[in-house]
Design a protein around this motif. Structure first.
Motif, PDB file in Angstrom:
ATOM      1  N   GLY A  70      -5.883  24.066  45.711  1.00 48.48           N
ATOM      2  CA  GLY A  70      -5.305  24.468  46.979  1.00 48.48           C
ATOM      3  C   GLY A  70      -5.334  23.306  48.185  1.00 48.48           C
ATOM      4  O   GLY A  70      -5.504  23.852  49.293  1.00 48.48           O
ATOM      5  N   LYS A  71      -5.060  21.978  47.826  1.00 47.05           N
ATOM      6  CA  LYS A  71      -4.976  20.985  48.826  1.00 47.05           C
ATOM      7  C   LYS A  71      -3.367  20.776  48.925  1.00 47.05           C
ATOM      8  O   LYS A  71      -2.628  20.774  47.989  1.00 47.05           O
ATOM      9  N   ILE A  72      -3.327  20.135  50.145  1.00 42.38           N
ATOM     10  CA  ILE A  72      -2.061  19.332  50.199  1.00 42.38           C
ATOM     11  C   ILE A  72      -2.296  17.997  50.024  1.00 42.38           C
ATOM     12  O   ILE A  72      -3.315  17.130  50.493  1.00 42.38           O
ATOM     13  N   ASN A  73      -1.939  17.195  48.934  1.00 38.63           N
ATOM     14  CA  ASN A  73      -2.533  15.912  48.432  1.00 38.63           C
ATOM     15  C   ASN A  73      -1.293  14.892  48.279  1.00 38.63           C
ATOM     16  O   ASN A  73      -1.660  14.068  47.756  1.00 38.63           O
ATOM     17  N   GLY A  74      -0.371  15.167  48.876  1.00 44.94           N
ATOM     18  CA  GLY A  74       1.043  14.169  49.075  1.00 44.94           C
ATOM     19  C   GLY A  74       1.874  14.465  49.936  1.00 44.94           C
ATOM     20  O   GLY A  74       2.348  15.724  50.140  1.00 44.94           O
ATOM     21  N   ALA A  75       2.712  13.382  50.505  1.00 45.99           N
ATOM     22  CA  ALA A  75       3.647  13.549  51.515  1.00 45.99           C
ATOM     23  C   ALA A  75       4.296  12.572  51.912  1.00 45.99           C
ATOM     24  O   ALA A  75       3.639  11.289  51.889  1.00 45.99           O
ATOM     25  N   ILE A  76       5.736  12.450  51.839  1.00 48.80           N
ATOM     26  CA  ILE A  76       6.372  11.468  52.633  1.00 48.80           C
ATOM     27  C   ILE A  76       7.333  12.308  53.701  1.00 48.80           C
ATOM     28  O   ILE A  76       8.000  13.117  53.312  1.00 48.80           O
ATOM     29  N   ASN A  77       7.418  11.733  55.058  1.00 44.20           N
ATOM     30  CA  ASN A  77       8.431  12.120  55.875  1.00 44.20           C
ATOM     31  C   ASN A  77       9.874  11.881  55.683  1.00 44.20           C
ATOM     32  O   ASN A  77      10.092  11.351  54.856  1.00 44.20           O
ATOM     33  N   LEU A  78      10.758  12.691  56.490  1.00 42.64           N
ATOM     34  CA  LEU A  78      11.934  12.487  56.332  1.00 42.64           C
ATOM     35  C   LEU A  78      12.673  10.863  56.134  1.00 42.64           C
ATOM     36  O   LEU A  78      12.118   9.987  56.859  1.00 42.64           O
ATOM     37  N   THR A  79      13.308  10.589  55.050  1.00 43.76           N
ATOM     38  CA  THR A  79      13.574   9.345  54.884  1.00 43.76           C
ATOM     39  C   THR A  79      14.827   9.263  53.942  1.00 43.76           C
ATOM     40  O   THR A  79      15.619  10.152  53.885  1.00 43.76           O
ATOM     41  N   THR A  80      15.219   8.295  53.606  1.00 46.07           N
ATOM     42  CA  THR A  80      16.538   7.993  52.722  1.00 46.07           C
ATOM     43  C   THR A  80      16.220   8.203  51.431  1.00 46.07           C
ATOM     44  O   THR A  80      15.078   8.092  50.853  1.00 46.07           O
ATOM     45  N   ALA A  81      17.357   8.370  50.597  1.00 50.05           N
ATOM     46  CA  ALA A  81      17.255   8.616  49.312  1.00 50.05           C
ATOM     47  C   ALA A  81      16.537   7.525  48.398  1.00 50.05           C
ATOM     48  O   ALA A  81      15.802   7.622  47.425  1.00 50.05           O
ATOM     49  N   ASP A  82      16.886   6.240  48.974  1.00 54.86           N
ATOM     50  CA  ASP A  82      16.180   4.938  48.348  1.00 54.86           C
ATOM     51  C   ASP A  82      14.861   5.049  48.503  1.00 54.86           C
ATOM     52  O   ASP A  82      13.989   4.684  47.636  1.00 54.86           O
ATOM     53  N   ALA A  83      14.393   5.291  49.662  1.00 52.49           N
ATOM     54  CA  ALA A  83      12.937   5.431  50.091  1.00 52.49           C
ATOM     55  C   ALA A  83      12.033   6.476  49.506  1.00 52.49           C
ATOM     56  O   ALA A  83      11.212   6.299  48.838  1.00 52.49           O
TER      57      ALA A  83
END
Length: 377
Positions: A172-185
């Motif tokens: 029940g945790k948020i354990n990962g994220a990346i903000n808006l970025t490019t397809a390569d990133a």
């Protein structure tokens, strides 16, 4: 998109393609949008056979005319599953109607599948919500590899698109994220590890802020509704971009009694407004489980409420490519709906916008009421 040419002052007509009708415009209207006088009332439908996705709406100044622009992802024919070509006011085969506070509006529809007109901006922010619990072990690499391939394809499709990702766990945790970025990133982020770990960990220049924000979200099991609420609050969406989510899971939505993470939360536009986005679901497990509201819910109901598509995939995700997902077609067969003569609605108040879809054969039927504030004039 057909170029609209004005032929005379006062009452105007516009030249469409050879197989389309002549459209009469409002006096003084230089936008190419049909007159409200030609707009019939929304047809009455007694049942629906498909859904209308949430829309992004913006106010534009078109050479002095105030225009409301709605950006909407594609709608499928209820029988053939082909993507509808929407036809607006005063055209042969009209299949979409729009009213504001019950007043019919003349609408001009641009179907993005008609051509590749680079002058028409189509911005989309696409966020992947990925269940990375132990039960997703069979799917994890296939999903991540598919996301990488798909994001690269979409970035080359002519869409102005950026990508984000949120991982959520079995505890029940948020354990990962990346903000808006490019397809390569995004590819770099997902290729740091293998299996479920691919969507674990926070990345990017704002990784610490994303991780800190995640600490405020907690239930006791997998909860896509919680991940969606986190993404809505934490991802830096661009203004006027269409927000699109794809939720990958093999578990029910399990909000542990917290109504704000329940699928039902997203049924109410007071909670989840039209501009907050459309959610598409990819579910890779048995769909016949017994629902228990607020504890064990069918996750694809969020898609039903926001107008997204649903795909039930094999447990190992075999034979599924993201390019073949319904959301791909929805993005590539989207619409821009424009209407004008709106000064009376530019009062800073909420207005009721009703969109009705009725195909000429009567088989594809949908209706949705949106609540919109157009600003002050």
């Amino acid at each position: 998109m057909a170029v609209l040419s004005l032929l005379a002052a006062g009452m105007f007509t516009s030249c469409l393609s050879d197989d389309e009708d002549t459209i009469v415009l409002e006096s003084g209207n230089t936008t190419g949008i049909p007159s409200d006088n030609l707009a019939g009332e929304n047809p009455e439908i007694t049942s629906t056979t498909t859904t209308i996705p949430n829309v992004q709406y913006t106010v534009e100044d078109d050479e002095g005319d105030i225009v409301i622009r709605l950006d909407m992802t594609g709608i499928q024919d209820s029988e053939t599953y082909d993507w509808l070509r929407l036809i607006g006011t005063a055209q042969s085969g009209q299949n979409v109607w729009l009213s504001v506070d019950g007043n019919p509006k003349g609408i001009l529809v641009y179907n993005t599948a008609d051509d590749a007109d680079e002058d028409v901006s189509r911005a989309a922010d696409l966020v992947f919500l990925v269940d990375n619990s132990g039960s997703m072990s069979q799917e994890s690499d296939a999903v991540a590899n598919g996301i990488v391939s798909w994001s690269e394809t979409l970035s080359q499709s002519g869409l102005d698109i950026m990508f984000g990702c949120v991982g959520y766990s079995e505890n029940g945790k948020i354990n990962g994220a990346i903000n808006l970025t490019t397809a390569d990133a995004l590819s770099t982020y997902l290729n740091r590890a293998t299996g479920q770990s691919r969507t674990m960990g926070f990345s990017g220049t704002d990784a610490s802020a994303l991780q800190s924000a995640a600490s405020s979200y907690s239930v006791s099991a997998e909860c896509g509704g919680m991940a969606l609420r986190y993404a809505d609050a934490s991802i830096s969406f661009r203004s006027s971009s269409n927000r699109i989510y794809v939720n990958f899971t093999d578990e029910p939505n399990q909000p542990a009694g917290k109504q704000e993470y329940s699928v039902e939360y997203f049924a109410d536009q007071n909670n989840w407004g039209t501009t907050q986005g459309t959610v598409h679901t990819v579910y890779s497990a048995d769909t016949t489980f017994t629902e228990r509201q607020y504890y064990s819910e069918k996750p694809w109901r969020i898609s039903e409420y926001t107008g997204g598509t649903v795909l039930v995939a094999p447990s190992d995700f075999s034979g599924v490519t993201l390019e073949s997902l319904p959301v791909s077609g929805a993005m590539q067969n989207s619409y821009i709906i424009r209407f004008t003569n709106v000064s009376e609605y530019m009062d800073g108040q909420v207005h009721e916008v009703k969109i009705t879809i009725l195909s000429t054969d009567g088989n594809t039927r949908a209706e949705k009421i949106f609540y919109m504030t157009f600003g002050s004039y």
